[in-house]
Scaffold this motif. Structure first.
Motif, PDB file in Angstrom:
ATOM      1  N   GLY A 183     -73.488  25.143  58.730  1.00  0.00           N
ATOM      2  CA  GLY A 183     -73.758  24.736  57.356  1.00  0.00           C
ATOM      3  C   GLY A 183     -74.176  25.858  56.429  1.00  0.00           C
ATOM      4  O   GLY A 183     -74.248  25.678  55.209  1.00  0.00           O
ATOM      5  N   GLN A 184     -74.481  27.015  56.965  1.00  0.00           N
ATOM      6  CA  GLN A 184     -74.915  28.152  56.154  1.00  0.00           C
ATOM      7  C   GLN A 184     -73.703  28.947  55.690  1.00  0.00           C
ATOM      8  O   GLN A 184     -72.711  29.093  56.415  1.00  0.00           O
ATOM      9  N   SER A 185     -73.771  29.483  54.468  1.00  0.00           N
ATOM     10  CA  SER A 185     -72.688  30.309  53.946  1.00  0.00           C
ATOM     11  C   SER A 185     -73.266  31.404  53.075  1.00  0.00           C
ATOM     12  O   SER A 185     -74.440  31.352  52.672  1.00  0.00           O
ATOM     13  N   VAL A 186     -72.446  32.402  52.788  1.00  0.00           N
ATOM     14  CA  VAL A 186     -72.826  33.500  51.904  1.00  0.00           C
ATOM     15  C   VAL A 186     -71.718  33.687  50.882  1.00  0.00           C
ATOM     16  O   VAL A 186     -70.554  33.324  51.120  1.00  0.00           O
ATOM     17  N   GLY A 187     -72.071  34.271  49.728  1.00  0.00           N
ATOM     18  CA  GLY A 187     -71.078  34.568  48.716  1.00  0.00           C
ATOM     19  C   GLY A 187     -70.410  35.901  48.974  1.00  0.00           C
ATOM     20  O   GLY A 187     -70.956  36.770  49.667  1.00  0.00           O
ATOM     21  N   LEU A 188     -69.210  36.059  48.407  1.00  0.00           N
ATOM     22  CA  LEU A 188     -68.472  37.312  48.497  1.00  0.00           C
ATOM     23  C   LEU A 188     -68.140  37.792  47.089  1.00  0.00           C
ATOM     24  O   LEU A 188     -67.798  36.993  46.208  1.00  0.00           O
ATOM     25  N   LEU A 189     -68.210  39.119  46.898  1.00  0.00           N
ATOM     26  CA  LEU A 189     -67.881  39.748  45.627  1.00  0.00           C
ATOM     27  C   LEU A 189     -66.864  40.852  45.862  1.00  0.00           C
ATOM     28  O   LEU A 189     -66.818  41.454  46.927  1.00  0.00           O
ATOM     29  N   GLY A 190     -66.047  41.115  44.850  1.00  0.00           N
ATOM     30  CA  GLY A 190     -65.078  42.208  44.947  1.00  0.00           C
ATOM     31  C   GLY A 190     -63.690  41.725  44.615  1.00  0.00           C
ATOM     32  O   GLY A 190     -63.503  40.893  43.707  1.00  0.00           O
ATOM     33  N   GLN A 191     -62.720  42.204  45.362  1.00  0.00           N
ATOM     34  CA  GLN A 191     -61.323  41.863  45.099  1.00  0.00           C
ATOM     35  C   GLN A 191     -60.955  40.552  45.799  1.00  0.00           C
ATOM     36  O   GLN A 191     -60.047  40.479  46.636  1.00  0.00           O
ATOM     37  N   VAL A 192     -61.717  39.516  45.446  1.00  0.00           N
ATOM     38  CA  VAL A 192     -61.551  38.184  46.019  1.00  0.00           C
ATOM     39  C   VAL A 192     -61.692  37.169  44.891  1.00  0.00           C
ATOM     40  O   VAL A 192     -62.191  37.498  43.807  1.00  0.00           O
ATOM     41  N   PRO A 193     -61.259  35.931  45.100  1.00  0.00           N
ATOM     42  CA  PRO A 193     -61.388  34.926  44.042  1.00  0.00           C
ATOM     43  C   PRO A 193     -62.848  34.683  43.653  1.00  0.00           C
ATOM     44  O   PRO A 193     -63.774  34.926  44.430  1.00  0.00           O
ATOM     45  N   GLN A 194     -63.055  34.213  42.425  1.00  0.00           N
ATOM     46  CA  GLN A 194     -64.388  33.794  42.018  1.00  0.00           C
ATOM     47  C   GLN A 194     -64.855  32.661  42.925  1.00  0.00           C
ATOM     48  O   GLN A 194     -64.053  31.881  43.434  1.00  0.00           O
ATOM     49  N   GLU A 195     -66.152  32.577  43.111  1.00  0.00           N
ATOM     50  CA  GLU A 195     -66.755  31.562  43.980  1.00  0.00           C
ATOM     51  C   GLU A 195     -66.357  31.740  45.437  1.00  0.00           C
ATOM     52  O   GLU A 195     -66.472  30.806  46.240  1.00  0.00           O
ATOM     53  N   ALA A 205     -55.890  34.140  49.697  1.00  0.00           N
ATOM     54  CA  ALA A 205     -55.661  35.215  48.735  1.00  0.00           C
ATOM     55  C   ALA A 205     -55.602  36.572  49.428  1.00  0.00           C
ATOM     56  O   ALA A 205     -54.763  37.423  49.101  1.00  0.00           O
ATOM     57  N   LEU A 206     -56.495  36.788  50.387  1.00  0.00           N
ATOM     58  CA  LEU A 206     -56.489  38.054  51.113  1.00  0.00           C
ATOM     59  C   LEU A 206     -55.194  38.226  51.906  1.00  0.00           C
ATOM     60  O   LEU A 206     -54.573  39.300  51.896  1.00  0.00           O
ATOM     61  N   LEU A 207     -54.762  37.178  52.589  1.00  0.00           N
ATOM     62  CA  LEU A 207     -53.537  37.290  53.384  1.00  0.00           C
ATOM     63  C   LEU A 207     -52.313  37.424  52.496  1.00  0.00           C
ATOM     64  O   LEU A 207     -51.335  38.088  52.876  1.00  0.00           O
TER      65      LEU A 207
END
Length: 676
Positions: free
Chosen positions: A526-538, A594-596
C-alpha cells in the motif's frame, strides 16, 4: 519441432481430450458425427485409462481402445494417443504403497485422485514404462495414431516428493552435479552458515519442514532436481515410444500458466518433437487476455516456432474458488489469440462434459446441454474459422524485442527471507509485457544465456534476481555490440548458487548500468513514492526502491519524496556501442508504459500497426505472406489500415479492414520487399 518427426496433418489442428470410456458405446457413434460437424481433426485419447487398459499387473485389455481408434480412423479423425501414466490404478498402490508421495511435513498422501505417485519410485517407473511399451507395441502402426501424448501435465500435483526414496535420488543427482565432491557442495550451499556442513552424502535430505527458513541454495538445487526427475520420466517414456514408432512425434502438455512454476521448461522443450501447452484463464484476472498472450509467446519461444494448444476451456473451469463462464465471443477470441501467438492447433479439455467425477463442472466442447447451447454453436463456428486459417500453419512470429525469462531466477527470488515477500516473478514480467502487448510490439522470450540475442534490437530483463556469469556476460556483450538492454530492480543480485554478488547492487550489472547501490528499501504493502524527471506528471512507484549513486549513467527519474528523495530511480547509460537502462523501482502502469515507449522508440522498435486501445495486433510471417491478426477485446470494433485478403470472411481488403465489435479479423498481406 523435430525435422524427422512432424505432425502430418493438414491445416490447423482442432479437437480436445476424448474420454469415450466414460460413456456407453452407443454415444460414441453420436460423438463421431458431431466431431465431423464441428470440424474436429484430432483428439487425445487414453490419458486417464490405465485402470481400464491394465486391470491387473501385466494383464491388458485393449478391446475398448481398439474400437475407439478404429472408429476415429473410419471417421477421418486422428488420435493423439496418450500413455495413461498420470493416474496409476488402485491395484498398483496396493502392491506398492512405497510409491505413494510424501509431502514436506512427512505425511504420506493416498491414492484416489491423479498423479499420486513419487517421481523417484522405481516401482512406478517400471510400471509406467511397461504400459507405455505395451501401448506402443500394439498401436505403433495404427493408421489413426498421429502423435504420442506422454503422460499428462507433469508435476501438476506431485512436483516434489520428500520420501526416503526421493532423498536417495536427490543425493545421486547432487553427486553427479558436484562431481562426487562433497566439499564443492558445501561451498556452493554455504553450509558453514547455521552449522549445516555435511561430512557424508547420506546426511543430506530434501528440504523438509523445519523450524526456521531453509538454506536457499539447498532449496534451489532441490527445485532443479525435482524438475529433472520428472523430465527423466518423460524422456524414458518417449524413448519407449520412439523405439516402437520412430516416425511418430511425441509431446507432453506443459503448463505455462500464471500459478505453475515447478518445471524448467527451457530444459524440457528440446526433448520433445512438438511443444504443447495447457492454458486456463483466471477468473480474478481482469485482463486475462494479456496472460494468454504472454504464455503463448513464451511457449512459442521455447518451441522455436509453432506449437500446439493442448488444453483450454470453452467456458468455466472447475478448480477456482469462483468459476466464471466466458462472455459472448470470448471463447473465439481466446482461441484465435493463441493462433496469433504461434499455436498451429487448438484443443480443449474436453470433448464431452463429464456427468460424474471431479471435473463434472468443467466446461467442454459438447456441454451438458448438448447441441442446443451457445457453446456448441461457438465450437462449430471455431472449427470453420480454423479451416479458413489453414494457410497460417507453419508461419513464424517476427520480433525485435526479447524478454528474459528464467525459472532459476524465479525459484530463487520467491524463496523465504527475501527483502520483500511481495515480489512475484511472473507479475513483474507481466508488468513490463503488458504495455508492449497494448502497443502491438511483438515479443520473444529468451534465456539469459541465449547465444542469439543479436537478432533483437531490445532485450528486457524485468526480473533477473539470479544470473550466472555466462548469462551476465551474454547480456553485457549484447549491449557492447550495440543493443539496448533494460533491467528491472533486484536483478543480478546473486549467482547460480544464490550467493550474493558483493560490492554493491545491482550486482552483475553494475558496470553496464553505470550505477552503484548500497542499500535496498522495499516498500510496505500500500505504500508508494512519487517520481520526478522525464516521466509523466503524478508518476508514482511502489513495491521497491534502492539507494543508488550514478557511476556513469544519467538519471531519467528520481524519487520525489520518502527516505530516498532526490536519489535516482530510473537511469540510462551508454555502454560500448549500446545503451543500458535500469529501473530501480516498480513504476505505476502509466509511467512504465511511457518509459517503455521511449526505450523501444530509441531502440528503433515500432508497433506492428497503430490500433485503438483494446484491439490486440499480432503478426505471423509465412514464406509468401504476412498474417495480421486483429482481436477486439474492448467490444467497440475498429477500422485498421490494411491491404490484402481477410481470411475469416473471404473478402479482399483495400485500404482498411473492419474488426467487428468483440470480433477478430485476419488479413493476409503481401510481404514487404525487404522481407522477401
Amino acid at each position: 519441432m523435430s525435422t524427422e518427426r512432424r505432425l502430418r496433418l493438414p491445416g490447423l489442428v482442432y479437437g480436445g481430450d476424448y474420454n469415450p470410456e466414460q460413456w456407453p458405446e452407443e454415444v460414441w457413434v453420436e460423438d463421431m458425427a458431431l466431431m465431423r460437424e464441428a470440424g474436429v481433426t484430432m483428439v487425445s485419447v487414453g490419458i486417464f485409462s490405465w485402470a481400464l487398459l491394465e486391470p491387473s499387473d501385466g494383464v491388458h485389455d485393449f478391446s475398448r481402445m481398439d474400437k475407439i481408434l478404429d472408429l476415429l480412423h473410419q471417421n477421418g479423425i486422428a488420435a493423439d494417443l496418450a500413455t495413461p501414466t498420470a493416474a496409476p490404478p488402485a491395484w498398483f498402490f496396493r502392491a506398492h504403497p512405497e510409491a505413494l508421495p510424501v509431502d514436506r511435513d512427512g505425511r504420506t498422501l493416498s491414492y484416489g485422485s491423479r498423479q499420486t505417485f513419487c517421481p523417484s519410485s522405481p516401482a512406478y517407473r517400471t510400471a509406467a514404462l511397461a504400459i507405455a511399451g505395451a501401448l506402443a507395441e500394439r498401436y505403433a502402426d495404427h493408421p489413426a495414431v498421429a502423435m504420442w501424448h506422454v503422460h499428462n501435465e507433469y508435476g501438476c500435483h506431485n512436483a516434489a516428493c520428500y520420501c526416503d526414496t526421493s532423498a536417495a535420488a536427490f543425493r545421486d543427482w547432487l553427486r553427479t552435479k558436484y562431481g562426487d565432491d562433497l566439499s564443492a557442495l558445501n561451498h556452493a550451499w554455504g553450509t558453514a552458515f547455521w552449522s549445516q556442513w555435511y561430512y557424508d552424502w547420506d546426511e543430506i535430505i530434501p528440504p523438509r519442514a523445519t523450524g526456521a527458513d531453509p538454506n536457499p541454495a539447498h532449496q534451489l538445487d532441490w527445485r532443479r532436481f525435482c524438475s529433472d526427475e520428472l523430465l527423466s520420466l518423460c524422456t524414458a517414456e518417449r524413448d519407449v515410444l520412439r523405439r516402437a514408432a520412430p516416425d511418430i512425434p511425441a509431446t507432453t502438455n506443459f503448463m505455462v500458466v500464471h500459478n505453475f512454476d515447478a518445471l524448467d521448461y527451457w530444459r524440457w522443450a528440446p526433448e520433445l518433437d512438438i511443444v504443447s501447452n495447457d492454458h486456463y484463464l483466471r477468473s480474478t484476472d481482469p485482463e486475462s487476455q494479456v496472460d494468454l498472450a504472454l504464455c503463448g509467446d513464451l511457449v512459442r519461444s521455447m518451441a522455436g516456432g509453432p506449437w500446439l494448444l493442448m488444453e483450454h476451456s470453452t467456458g468455466a473451469v472447475n478448480w477456482q474458488p469462483v468459476n466464471r463462464a466466458k462472455g459472448p465471443g470470448e471463447m473465439r477470441r481466446n482461441a484465435l489469440a493463441h493462433v496469433a501467438h504461434g499455436a498451429d492447433g487448438i484443443a480443449y479439455f474436453q470433448w464431452r462434459a463429464a456427468k460424474a467425477g471431479a471435473e463434472q463442472w468443467h466446461s467442454a466442447m459438447l456441454p451438458h446441454a448438448g447441441t442446443d447451447s451457445q457453446i456448441w454453436q461457438d465450437v462449430v463456428q471455431l472449427g470453420a474459422d480454423l479451416k479458413a486459417l489453414a494457410e497460417v500453419r507453419g508461419s513464424t512470429s517476427p520480433a525485435q524485442v526479447a524478454v528474459v525469462w528464467d525459472w532459476n531466477a524465479r525459484w530463487a527470488m520467491e524463496q523465504p527471507s527475501q527483502p520483500s515477500s511481495e515480489l512475484r516473478f511472473q507479475d513483474l514480467v507481466r508488468h513490463w509485457y503488458a504495455p508492449l502487448w497494448r502497443a502491438g510490439v511483438a515479443v520473444d522470450f529468451v534465456r539469459p544465456d541465449s547465444r542469439d540475442l543479436d537478432r533483437y534490437r531490445l532485450v528486457l530483463a524485468p526480473s533477473l534476481y539470479l544470473v550466472d556469469d555466462v548469462g551476465a556476460a551474454a547480456l553485457t556483450g549484447f549491449v557492447e555490440r550495440g543493443g539496448t538492454l533494460a533491467v528491472g530492480f533486484h536483478s543480478g543480485a546473486v549467482d547460480e548458487n544464490c550467493h550474493v554478488r558483493l560490492g554493491g547492487y545491482p550486482g552483475a550489472f553494475r558496470e553496464i548500468l553505470g550505477v552503484h547501490g548500497d542499500e535496498v528499501f522495499p516498500l510496505l504493502p500500500g505504500q508508494s513514492v512519487g517520481l520526478l524527471g522525464q516521466v509523466p506528471q503524478e508518476a508514482t512507484a511502489d513495491l521497491w526502491t534502492e539507494r543508488l549513486r550514478l557511476t556513469g549513467a544519467e538519471a531519467v527519474a528520481r524519487y520525489a519524496d520518502g527516505p530516498l528523495a532526490g536519489v535516482p530511480a530510473v537511469t540510462r547509460h551508454p555502454y560500448g556501442g549500446g545503451t543500458a537502462w535500469y529501473l530501480a523501482t516498480h513504476p505505476d502502469p502509466t509511467t512504465l508504459s511511457a518509459l517503455l515507449e521511449r526505450i523501444t522508440r530509441e531502440a528503433g522498435v515500432r508497433p506492428e500497426r497503430e490500433a485503438p486501445a483494446g484491439v490486440e495486433v499480432v503478426r505471423r510471417r509465412g514464406a509468401d505472406a504476412d498474417y495480421l491478426f486483429l482481436i477486439d477485446h474492448a467490444g467497440r470494433g475498429a477500422e485498421i489500415p490494411a491491404e490484402g485478403f481477410e481470411l475469416l470472411t473471404g473478402k479482399p481488403v483495400v485500404g482498411s479492414v473492419t474488426v467487428p465489435e468483440g470480433g477478430v479479423a485476419v488479413v493476409r498481406e503481401p510481404l514487404a520487399e525487404s522481407e522477401r
